[in-house]
Design a protein around this motif. Structure first.
Motif, short mmCIF file in Angstrom:
data_model
loop_
_atom_site.label_atom_id
_atom_site.label_comp_id
_atom_site.label_asym_id
_atom_site.label_seq_id
_atom_site.Cartn_x
_atom_site.Cartn_y
_atom_site.Cartn_z
N VAL A 114 11.77 9.75 68.45
CA VAL A 114 12.85 8.91 67.94
C VAL A 114 14.14 9.28 68.64
O VAL A 114 14.44 10.47 68.80
N GLN A 115 14.88 8.26 69.07
CA GLN A 115 16.17 8.49 69.72
C GLN A 115 17.26 7.69 69.01
O GLN A 115 17.01 6.58 68.54
N LEU A 116 18.44 8.29 68.94
CA LEU A 116 19.61 7.59 68.43
C LEU A 116 20.57 7.37 69.59
O LEU A 116 20.91 8.32 70.30
N VAL A 125 15.34 10.96 59.43
CA VAL A 125 14.26 10.14 59.96
C VAL A 125 12.93 10.75 59.54
O VAL A 125 12.74 11.96 59.61
N ARG A 126 12.01 9.89 59.12
CA ARG A 126 10.68 10.38 58.81
C ARG A 126 9.68 9.79 59.80
O ARG A 126 9.49 8.58 59.86
N VAL A 127 9.10 10.68 60.60
CA VAL A 127 7.98 10.30 61.45
C VAL A 127 6.72 10.76 60.73
O VAL A 127 5.93 9.96 60.26
N VAL A 128 6.57 12.08 60.64
CA VAL A 128 5.53 12.67 59.80
C VAL A 128 6.19 13.26 58.56
O VAL A 128 5.70 13.13 57.44
N ARG A 129 7.35 13.88 58.77
CA ARG A 129 8.14 14.46 57.70
C ARG A 129 9.61 14.07 57.94
O ARG A 129 9.95 13.58 59.02
N SER A 182 8.86 5.51 68.17
CA SER A 182 7.60 5.16 67.52
C SER A 182 7.84 4.88 66.04
O SER A 182 8.98 4.94 65.57
N THR A 183 6.81 4.56 65.33
CA THR A 183 6.94 4.20 63.92
C THR A 183 7.64 5.29 63.14
O THR A 183 7.25 6.47 63.20
#
Length: 117
Positions: A1-3, A98-102, A26-27
């Motif tokens: 994830v990028q901001l 941000v939550r990808v996995v956590r 990604s999601t």
């Protein structure tokens, strides 16, 4: 994830700028998004926050002049800055939960705002 932060620049006192912070990757799920700023020689300070539900908070120094908003479909937060003052000069950073996995905190790169008197 990028901001990705954008929208900084040079403006005269009393002018306006709008900063954008776009999240990509990604999601993932976006939680609270924040704008910080850091002036030379100063600590980084929180300017404004917005939750995923749209609740907002502001530093006293910007209340009534800055407005934070977000577009959840575009995964983007905005900071509308009006009636800018020379003391608003700083590098502005966005961050987000941000939550990808956590849930984690991600930071974007800074964007420089310079307000001339």
């Amino acid at each position: 994830v990028q901001l990705q932060a954008s929208g900084g620049g040079l403006v005269q006192a009393g002018g306006s700028l709008r900063l954008s912070c776009a999240a990509s990757g990604s999601t993932f799920s976006l939680g609270t998004m924040n704008w910080f700023r850091q002036a030379p020689g100063n600590q980084r300070e929180l300017v404004a926050s917005i939750t995923s539900g749209g609740s907002t908070n502001y530093a006293d120094s910007v209340k009534g002049r800055f407005t934070i908003s977000r577009d959840n479909a575009k995964k983007t937060a905005y900071l509308q800055m009006n009636n800018l003052k020379p003391e608003d000069t700083a590098v502005y950073y966005c961050n987000a939960n941000v939550r990808v996995v956590r849930w984690d905190t991600y930071w974007g790169q800074g964007t420089l705002v310079t307000v001339s008197s």
